[in-house]
Design an enzyme around this catalytic site. Sequence first.
Site, PDB file in Angstrom:
ATOM      1  N   HIS A   1      51.266  46.738  40.688  1.00  0.00           N
ATOM      2  CA  HIS A   1      50.812  45.394  41.043  1.00  0.00           C
ATOM      3  C   HIS A   1      50.322  45.346  42.492  1.00  0.00           C
ATOM      4  O   HIS A   1      49.192  44.923  42.775  1.00  0.00           O
ATOM      5  CB  HIS A   1      51.974  44.407  40.838  1.00  0.00           C
ATOM      6  CG  HIS A   1      51.650  42.987  41.173  1.00  0.00           C
ATOM      7  ND1 HIS A   1      51.326  42.052  40.215  1.00  0.00           N
ATOM      8  CD2 HIS A   1      51.584  42.330  42.351  1.00  0.00           C
ATOM      9  CE1 HIS A   1      51.082  40.892  40.800  1.00  0.00           C
ATOM     10  NE2 HIS A   1      51.233  41.023  42.104  1.00  0.00           N
ATOM     11  N   GLU A   2      51.149  45.817  43.405  1.00  0.00           N
ATOM     12  CA  GLU A   2      50.761  45.759  44.826  1.00  0.00           C
ATOM     13  C   GLU A   2      49.578  46.690  45.098  1.00  0.00           C
ATOM     14  O   GLU A   2      48.734  46.382  45.938  1.00  0.00           O
ATOM     15  CB  GLU A   2      51.948  46.086  45.725  1.00  0.00           C
ATOM     16  CG  GLU A   2      53.163  45.134  45.587  1.00  0.00           C
ATOM     17  CD  GLU A   2      52.852  43.649  45.753  1.00  0.00           C
ATOM     18  OE1 GLU A   2      51.921  43.311  46.507  1.00  0.00           O
ATOM     19  OE2 GLU A   2      53.538  42.819  45.103  1.00  0.00           O
TER      20      GLU A   2
ATOM     21  N   HIS B   1      46.469  44.767  44.518  1.00  0.00           N
ATOM     22  CA  HIS B   1      46.128  43.941  45.684  1.00  0.00           C
ATOM     23  C   HIS B   1      45.489  44.811  46.767  1.00  0.00           C
ATOM     24  O   HIS B   1      44.507  44.427  47.404  1.00  0.00           O
ATOM     25  CB  HIS B   1      47.390  43.298  46.271  1.00  0.00           C
ATOM     26  CG  HIS B   1      47.879  42.085  45.532  1.00  0.00           C
ATOM     27  ND1 HIS B   1      47.093  40.979  45.300  1.00  0.00           N
ATOM     28  CD2 HIS B   1      49.099  41.789  44.994  1.00  0.00           C
ATOM     29  CE1 HIS B   1      47.804  40.058  44.649  1.00  0.00           C
ATOM     30  NE2 HIS B   1      49.024  40.529  44.443  1.00  0.00           N
TER      31      HIS B   1
ATOM     32  N   GLU C   1      45.153  37.725  42.998  1.00  0.00           N
ATOM     33  CA  GLU C   1      46.162  37.996  41.977  1.00  0.00           C
ATOM     34  C   GLU C   1      45.522  38.597  40.720  1.00  0.00           C
ATOM     35  O   GLU C   1      46.164  39.372  40.004  1.00  0.00           O
ATOM     36  CB  GLU C   1      46.922  36.698  41.654  1.00  0.00           C
ATOM     37  CG  GLU C   1      48.188  36.873  40.858  1.00  0.00           C
ATOM     38  CD  GLU C   1      49.321  37.605  41.599  1.00  0.00           C
ATOM     39  OE1 GLU C   1      49.200  37.854  42.819  1.00  0.00           O
ATOM     40  OE2 GLU C   1      50.318  37.940  40.929  1.00  0.00           O
TER      41      GLU C   1
END
Length: 484
Positions: free
Chosen positions: A258-259, A262, A288
Amino acid sequence: MILNDILEEYKNIETLSQAQRLMHWDLETNMPEKGIDFRSEVLSRLEMFRQERIMNLQGKVDALNTKDFSDLEHGIVRNLKRSIHYYVSIPKDVLKELSKTSSKAAMVWRESRKRQDFSAFEPYLVKIVDLQKEIASYLGYENHPYNALMDLYEEGFTVKEADEIFNKLLNETKPILDKIIQERKFYVKHPLENKKYRMDSMKKVNKKILDILKMPMDRFRMDVSAHPFTTNISMDDVRITTRYEGINFKSTLFSTIHESGHAIYELQIDPSLAWTPVAGAPSLGFHESQSRFFENIVGRSKEFVHILYPALREYLPFIKNYDEHDIFVYFNTVSPSLIRVDADEVTYNFHIALRYEIEKNLLTGKFSVSDLPEIWDQFMEKYLGIRPGNVSEGVMQDIHWSQGSFGYFPTYSLGNIISAIIRYQIKDLHENIESGNIDYVKKFLRDKIHRYGSIYSPKELLKRSFNETYNPEYLIKYFREKYL
Ligand code: MG
């Protein structure tokens, strides 16, 4: 030319921002505990310098003749005007009050959440909601005060749109969820959820994920913190964190993916935009969408499991009893649960819709803070058929309200919606994941989204790159195809 003067001054503002981000990253990762008082004071003074410099640009920005401006120049002006409007419209003492109240409230929230005691937190939340109402009226809005707050995170996004989106999304996801539970293919309590892992082994798996995602290790790094986050010190120094709970390895694994999503966004913004106000995503929903795209659509796919599986077998001894299909099911278990951050992708938007309804109705006074524990539980019952046993797994689970962030939550669902739009526009996605060709995926995202920074507003970018709006149909289609 005035715009050049403005951009020259903006370099000073960006310098302050980079210092703030680095100090904040250090606070979360390395700082000795007692450093907090000095660090908070320095960060808030830096923030004051930054605000003053932004407000000082107002005269020059207003004097610009934008008639023959390019898209880039219009983007720069639009972003500057948004920042200036925020600081100029809201009186300084209101912002100070909010910052003072929320740093205290975050502490009280942490303590009273442990004791499952809403009443201790309640007066702080009352104060924060009152401040949000004030801020909305200073900022100005059409039709609904909540529009002013959502606009801070998602430019131009309104209650009218959100009502339609959540209506459709929830109504059409509910029968899919019911069917998943009936068929029991993904509705399982998976034995891997209880498996303990060694942190040093899991670090190797996460390192392998960074390899698969081809993260540029000379412009990127990963550390450990209590709450995973991404920060861009500059566009050539982007950092993520992950955390290790020691159990249920998919949790650290997916926070790493997830990160990284980003981070990929920040790393692929066009280098020519550096030092300008457009060198960032146009909205939180867009940002997001990239983390969710990598986490859910790439990371939870069969093809991704296939390329990751050899590393799981090598580093985690208990994997030998599970084949690729078992891991795919473990990554994609679906079941109604109480805690948002642990929720699967199918039930996730119900958690967001609940928060959206509460924030919206708090702003108009239709809901009052003292009734929130009961309102929360009623929504959980209505949406997911479960009831929290206490306020810590109910109304007090998130940090956002204590920090004074109102209008933020809906962007999580917008991220899901945009990620699914991308899913159906990128050709041969799964073939490319399976052959490890992540560069193909990254190039698509760079060309369609990242390189533009925030030259365009989120709605304009959706239209230009995908000929779409915040259309939830693709997300619903994705759930249907994947789970039924
Ligand atoms: Mg995120």
